[in-house]
Design a protein around this motif. Structure first.
Motif, PDB file in Angstrom:
ATOM      1  N   ARG A 114      -0.291   7.602  -8.541  1.00 34.32           N
ATOM      2  CA  ARG A 114      -1.248   6.501  -8.682  1.00 34.32           C
ATOM      3  C   ARG A 114      -1.376   6.963 -10.040  1.00 34.32           C
ATOM      4  O   ARG A 114      -1.176   5.955 -10.880  1.00 34.32           O
ATOM      5  CB  ARG A 114      -2.323   6.316  -7.746  1.00 34.32           C
ATOM      6  CG  ARG A 114      -1.734   6.409  -6.412  1.00 34.32           C
ATOM      7  CD  ARG A 114      -3.536   5.562  -5.566  1.00 34.32           C
ATOM      8  NE  ARG A 114      -3.962   6.215  -5.747  1.00 34.32           N
ATOM      9  CZ  ARG A 114      -4.702   7.119  -4.366  1.00 34.32           C
ATOM     10  NH1 ARG A 114      -3.964   6.817  -3.315  1.00 34.32           N
ATOM     11  NH2 ARG A 114      -5.895   7.674  -4.238  1.00 34.32           N
ATOM     12  N   ARG A 115      -2.468   7.806 -10.376  1.00 32.54           N
ATOM     13  CA  ARG A 115      -2.623   7.255 -12.099  1.00 32.54           C
ATOM     14  C   ARG A 115      -1.487   7.898 -12.992  1.00 32.54           C
ATOM     15  O   ARG A 115      -1.915   6.983 -14.103  1.00 32.54           O
ATOM     16  CB  ARG A 115      -2.908   9.319 -11.910  1.00 32.54           C
ATOM     17  CG  ARG A 115      -4.057   9.333 -13.252  1.00 32.54           C
ATOM     18  CD  ARG A 115      -4.662  10.807 -13.580  1.00 32.54           C
ATOM     19  NE  ARG A 115      -5.595  10.914 -12.669  1.00 32.54           N
ATOM     20  CZ  ARG A 115      -6.341  12.704 -12.855  1.00 32.54           C
ATOM     21  NH1 ARG A 115      -6.192  13.085 -12.820  1.00 32.54           N
ATOM     22  NH2 ARG A 115      -7.109  12.472 -11.561  1.00 32.54           N
ATOM     23  N   ARG A 158      -3.175  13.252  -0.023  1.00 34.32           N
ATOM     24  CA  ARG A 158      -4.021  12.137  -0.854  1.00 34.32           C
ATOM     25  C   ARG A 158      -3.895  12.775  -1.548  1.00 34.32           C
ATOM     26  O   ARG A 158      -3.995  12.086  -2.699  1.00 34.32           O
ATOM     27  CB  ARG A 158      -5.610  12.685  -0.012  1.00 34.32           C
ATOM     28  CG  ARG A 158      -5.978  11.869   1.088  1.00 34.32           C
ATOM     29  CD  ARG A 158      -7.343  11.779   1.590  1.00 34.32           C
ATOM     30  NE  ARG A 158      -8.752  11.660   0.392  1.00 34.32           N
ATOM     31  CZ  ARG A 158      -9.252  10.706   1.159  1.00 34.32           C
ATOM     32  NH1 ARG A 158      -9.063   9.785   1.950  1.00 34.32           N
ATOM     33  NH2 ARG A 158     -10.037   9.784  -0.548  1.00 34.32           N
ATOM     34  N   ASN A 159      -4.876  14.209  -2.541  1.00 29.71           N
ATOM     35  CA  ASN A 159      -4.267  14.603  -3.748  1.00 29.71           C
ATOM     36  C   ASN A 159      -3.331  13.884  -4.851  1.00 29.71           C
ATOM     37  O   ASN A 159      -3.282  13.748  -5.491  1.00 29.71           O
ATOM     38  CB  ASN A 159      -4.664  16.024  -4.396  1.00 29.71           C
ATOM     39  CG  ASN A 159      -5.859  15.953  -4.078  1.00 29.71           C
ATOM     40  OD1 ASN A 159      -6.737  15.072  -4.395  1.00 29.71           O
ATOM     41  ND2 ASN A 159      -6.784  17.055  -3.783  1.00 29.71           N
ATOM     42  N   ALA A 168      -2.846  10.622  -5.063  1.00 31.83           N
ATOM     43  CA  ALA A 168      -3.925  10.278  -6.119  1.00 31.83           C
ATOM     44  C   ALA A 168      -2.969  10.118  -7.393  1.00 31.83           C
ATOM     45  O   ALA A 168      -3.409   9.995  -8.901  1.00 31.83           O
ATOM     46  CB  ALA A 168      -5.040  10.467  -5.884  1.00 31.83           C
ATOM     47  N   LEU A 169      -2.595  11.455  -7.795  1.00 24.40           N
ATOM     48  CA  LEU A 169      -1.856  11.251  -8.946  1.00 24.40           C
ATOM     49  C   LEU A 169      -0.500  10.870  -9.418  1.00 24.40           C
ATOM     50  O   LEU A 169      -0.296  10.492 -10.253  1.00 24.40           O
ATOM     51  CB  LEU A 169      -1.760  13.002  -9.442  1.00 24.40           C
ATOM     52  CG  LEU A 169      -2.388  14.402  -8.837  1.00 24.40           C
ATOM     53  CD1 LEU A 169      -1.413  15.921  -9.187  1.00 24.40           C
ATOM     54  CD2 LEU A 169      -3.742  14.489 -10.302  1.00 24.40           C
ATOM     55  N   LEU A 199      -1.254   4.305  -1.831  1.00 29.77           N
ATOM     56  CA  LEU A 199      -2.471   4.090  -0.996  1.00 29.77           C
ATOM     57  C   LEU A 199      -2.414   4.859   0.311  1.00 29.77           C
ATOM     58  O   LEU A 199      -2.662   4.996   0.650  1.00 29.77           O
ATOM     59  CB  LEU A 199      -2.582   2.778  -1.104  1.00 29.77           C
ATOM     60  CG  LEU A 199      -2.684   2.488  -2.913  1.00 29.77           C
ATOM     61  CD1 LEU A 199      -3.658   1.239  -2.556  1.00 29.77           C
ATOM     62  CD2 LEU A 199      -4.882   3.128  -2.688  1.00 29.77           C
ATOM     63  N   ASP A 200      -1.575   4.789   0.906  1.00 29.91           N
ATOM     64  CA  ASP A 200      -0.727   5.114   2.345  1.00 29.91           C
ATOM     65  C   ASP A 200       0.554   5.388   2.316  1.00 29.91           C
ATOM     66  O   ASP A 200       1.591   5.574   1.701  1.00 29.91           O
ATOM     67  CB  ASP A 200      -0.567   3.709   2.943  1.00 29.91           C
ATOM     68  CG  ASP A 200      -1.328   4.093   4.060  1.00 29.91           C
ATOM     69  OD1 ASP A 200      -1.925   5.393   4.720  1.00 29.91           O
ATOM     70  OD2 ASP A 200      -2.278   2.750   5.021  1.00 29.91           O
ATOM     71  N   ASN A 217       0.830  -0.904   0.163  1.00 28.26           N
ATOM     72  CA  ASN A 217       0.394  -0.107   0.181  1.00 28.26           C
ATOM     73  C   ASN A 217       0.552   1.356  -0.080  1.00 28.26           C
ATOM     74  O   ASN A 217       0.550   2.352  -0.336  1.00 28.26           O
ATOM     75  CB  ASN A 217      -0.624   0.118   1.115  1.00 28.26           C
ATOM     76  CG  ASN A 217      -2.447  -0.644   1.144  1.00 28.26           C
ATOM     77  OD1 ASN A 217      -2.430  -1.931  -0.582  1.00 28.26           O
ATOM     78  ND2 ASN A 217      -2.595  -1.397   1.955  1.00 28.26           N
ATOM     79  N   TYR A 246      -9.080   9.899 -16.268  1.00 27.85           N
ATOM     80  CA  TYR A 246      -9.127  10.150 -15.244  1.00 27.85           C
ATOM     81  C   TYR A 246      -7.702  10.748 -16.276  1.00 27.85           C
ATOM     82  O   TYR A 246      -7.195  11.692 -15.298  1.00 27.85           O
ATOM     83  CB  TYR A 246      -8.502   9.599 -13.534  1.00 27.85           C
ATOM     84  CG  TYR A 246      -9.762   9.212 -13.187  1.00 27.85           C
ATOM     85  CD1 TYR A 246     -10.730  10.161 -13.047  1.00 27.85           C
ATOM     86  CD2 TYR A 246     -10.304   7.852 -13.214  1.00 27.85           C
ATOM     87  CE1 TYR A 246     -12.022   9.569 -12.296  1.00 27.85           C
ATOM     88  CE2 TYR A 246     -11.957   7.254 -12.585  1.00 27.85           C
ATOM     89  CZ  TYR A 246     -12.395   8.903 -12.598  1.00 27.85           C
ATOM     90  OH  TYR A 246     -13.395   8.455 -11.381  1.00 27.85           O
ATOM     91  N   PRO A 269      -8.747   4.022 -16.764  1.00 26.36           N
ATOM     92  CA  PRO A 269      -7.397   4.721 -16.603  1.00 26.36           C
ATOM     93  C   PRO A 269      -7.185   6.124 -16.870  1.00 26.36           C
ATOM     94  O   PRO A 269      -6.784   6.823 -16.536  1.00 26.36           O
ATOM     95  CB  PRO A 269      -6.548   4.115 -15.840  1.00 26.36           C
ATOM     96  CG  PRO A 269      -7.033   2.505 -15.875  1.00 26.36           C
ATOM     97  CD  PRO A 269      -8.537   2.931 -16.580  1.00 26.36           C
TER      98      PRO A 269
END
Lengths: 225, 399
Positions: free
Chosen positions: A81-82, A74-75, A78-79, A54-55, A49, A110, A107
């Motif tokens: 990960r994207r 968090r954002n 997310a980016l 994710l963490d 993770n 996004y 994906p």
């Protein structure tokens, strides 16, 4: 590509605190295929993770492609990960009542890719996992092995720097499991895709070039195949 | 990105069509209720205005006594027929003036009898009341002066006494006296107060004095103002004070009723009722919004895994939030549009049944639609926020 130094993760606070990871040191080079093994609760999923953004870790350093990434919002995660990560989960985690092609396209949506380009890339990813002709099927109309291939296609469609697979064969019978592993091994060799995989089974871990053994939140030993 | 959120929302709504429709029902009923209430209310106001208009526009009614002083009316000095004549002759702002006196009389023709109000009045009365003749002829000036026993019939009296027969030239009995029917009045319908204006017989004032009431008095004087009723009202008051010898420090012993003022009061009352009913209906819109919030919260819980997948593959918080917010707004605004359509159809039938004119207020329709969309934003916010705040790791584990 990845450097973990003295990485720790603690859940909860005070007396109730649980140390899921402590002092983990790991380096991964681009193009490697790594299997993480260990009993339940040994910290391999927590490590995944954190590797997959994710963490956040509680302590220690995480360098991803020469950038420190241990304290992100968090954002920001997310980016990352994207743009860099592809996930394959044990439970497939496809959107129900949505066609295989739409799942693979997700994906890219996004990433704000135009519709035509999205279609071409999603079709190519479906072909790469050997599912051409099944684009219009929903997950309920596909077998477990096929669903996992769709999940792999979804992870691959963005050309990620790192593919993270959390027990990718856990829900499959042995023959289907080996088919999936052969697919991952081929992607690793042909495309130079970096893969980190969590597994319980030694014969699945044998596909990897390096096996990392977790025990009680830290790395017990590393073995190169 | 907005476009894909919209198509995603539409797909999700289609997928749960029954549930989405039931959710929208709250908004549909709310929007329809607001529009129907306002439309029927406006129609009623328009109907009342038209009825008051039918009494005669620019109409003033002069009567003895002060309206608000109890008991003073009976004691007040009665009006004279010469007052009406003086108003006609001396005031340029008065277009027409007619004294009138009424008595309830049982009217007989053949085997039929009917009790109605028999009015003795002057020829200006029909001008003030904007009343015209359907057939026959008017009362001539000679008949007025002589007090000839002739009469004009309202449509109700005509129907009750004569049925399908032709009353023109026939003789009816008013109590003990005989009277010739010379003209028939056009139908005027119900007054704003609900009385039947066609239930009336008109005859020359002097005939009424001589044959029916037995005294030379008028109970009211009907006046028609040439243009501005308030100026006319002042002129009439001045002249009447002079004629009735009222000292400068004394109050009027007569009153002047402006029908326009009464019209304003009555339409004002229905307008207040309309806004009140509209406000009550608006409450149901809010209840509909809570229904949307409820279903969206259920939907977020149901779709926890989907949200987890989206977050894991790189959806931002605000993208997930937008997805659910757009879904709520689409639900509420589609409900709003359906409510408007329902209201248009229902108002058409209700207006027909209540016999009020159909008065669509486009600003209310627009307002109801905007309000329904706003309901979606307000009540969709909490569920959307909840979805966006989910922890992807937890969400993916969710069964």
């Amino acid at each position: 590509m990845i450097e973990l130094q003295q990485l720790s993760k603690t859940y909860g606070k005070g007396v109730a605190a649980v140390e899921a990871l402590r002092d983990v040191n790991l380096s991964v080079h681009a193009g490697e295929f790594i299997a993480m093994m260990g009993p339940s609760g040994s910290g391999k999923s927590t490590c995944m993770n954190i590797l997959g953004f994710l963490d956040n870790p509680s302590q220690g350093c995480y360098r991803f492609q020469d950038s420190a990434v241990e304290t992100l919002s968090r954002n920001q995660r997310a980016l990352l990960r994207r743009h860099f990560i592809g996930f394959v989960f044990q439970g497939f985690n496809l959107l129900a009542r949505t066609t295989a092609l739409e799942n693979v396209e997700l994906p890219l949506i996004y990433r704000r890719m135009p519709r035509a380009e999205r279609y071409v890339r999603a079709m190519a990813a479906m072909a790469a996992v050997g599912l051409d002709g099944r684009e219009g099927h929903t997950p309920a109309e596909l077998s477990g092995g096929q669903q996992q291939r769709v999940a792999i296609a979804r992870a691959l469609v963005t050309d990620p720097a790192l593919l993270l697979a959390d027990e990718p064969t856990g829900n499959l019978d042995s023959a289907r499991g080996h088919e999936i592993m052969a697919l991952l091994a081929r992607l690793n060799q042909e495309r130079g895709l970096t893969i980190i995989m969590v597994t319980h089974e030694a014969d699945i871990a044998a596909y990897a070039s390096r096996v990392v053994q977790f025990h009680d939140g830290h790395i017990q030993n590393e073995v190169c195949n | 990105m907005w476009w894909s959120a919209l198509s995603l929302a539409l797909r999700e709504i289609r997928r749960n069509l029954l549930r989405s429709t039931l959710t929208m029902l709250g908004i549909i009923i709310g929007v329809a209720a607001v529009i129907i209430m306002v439309t029927i209310g406006n129609g009623t106001t328009a109907k009342i205005s038209a009825q008051i208009e039918s009494l005669g526009s620019n109409m003033l009614i002069l009567r003895p006594g002060q309206r608000f002083l109890r008991g003073s009316r009976a004691a007040a000095k009665p009006l004279e027929a010469s007052d009406a004549e003086a108003l006609r002759r001396e005031l340029p702002s008065v277009a027409a003036a007619a004294g009138i006196t009424n008595k309830a009389v049982t009217v007989v023709y053949g085997n039929n009898n009917w009790t109605t109000s028999v009015s003795g009045t002057e020829n200006d009365y029909l001008i003030v009341r904007k009343w015209s003749l359907a057939r026959g002829r008017l009362i001539s000036d000679g008949e007025q002066r002589a007090g000839a026993s002739v009469c004009l019939l309202g449509a109700t009296v005509q129907r009750e006494l004569f049925g399908n027969l032709d009353p023109l030239g026939e003789t009816i009995r008013l109590g003990k006296i005989a009277c010739e029917v010379i003209g028939l009045l056009v139908t005027k319908g119900q007054s704003a107060m609900g009385s039947d204006q066609d239930d009336a017989i008109l005859m020359p004032l002097r005939a009424h004095w001589r044959l029916i009431s037995g005294q030379q008095k008028v109970s009211h004087i009907y006046l028609s103002a040439r243009d501005d009723t308030s100026k006319t009202q002042r002129d009439v008051a001045l002249l009447m004070r002079e004629r009735r010898h009222i000292g400068p420090s004394d109050a009027d012993d007569f009153s002047i009723i402006d029908m326009k003022e009464i019209a304003k009061t009555m339409t004002g009352t229905t307008e207040i009722m309309t806004s009140l009913l509209g406000a009550v209906a608006a409450v149901s819109l809010i209840v509909g919004g809570i229904g949307i919030m409820n279903i969206m919260l259920v939907s977020v819980t149901e779709r926890t895994r989907e949200i987890g997948i989206r977050l894991a593959i790189g959806a931002l918080e605000r993208e997930v939030q937008r997805q659910f917010l757009v879904e709520a707004v689409v639900l509420s605004s589609v409900g709003g549009i359906a409510g408007i359509l329902l209201a248009l159809i229902a108002s058409y039938f209700i207006a027909g049944a209540l016999q009020v004119p159909l008065v669509f207020d486009s600003s209310i329709i627009l307002l109801a639609f905007v309000f329904s969309a706003v309901v979606g934003v307000v009540f969709g916010y909490v569920p959307a926020r909840k979805a966006a705040r989910l922890d992807p790791i937890e969400a993916l584990r969710h069964e």
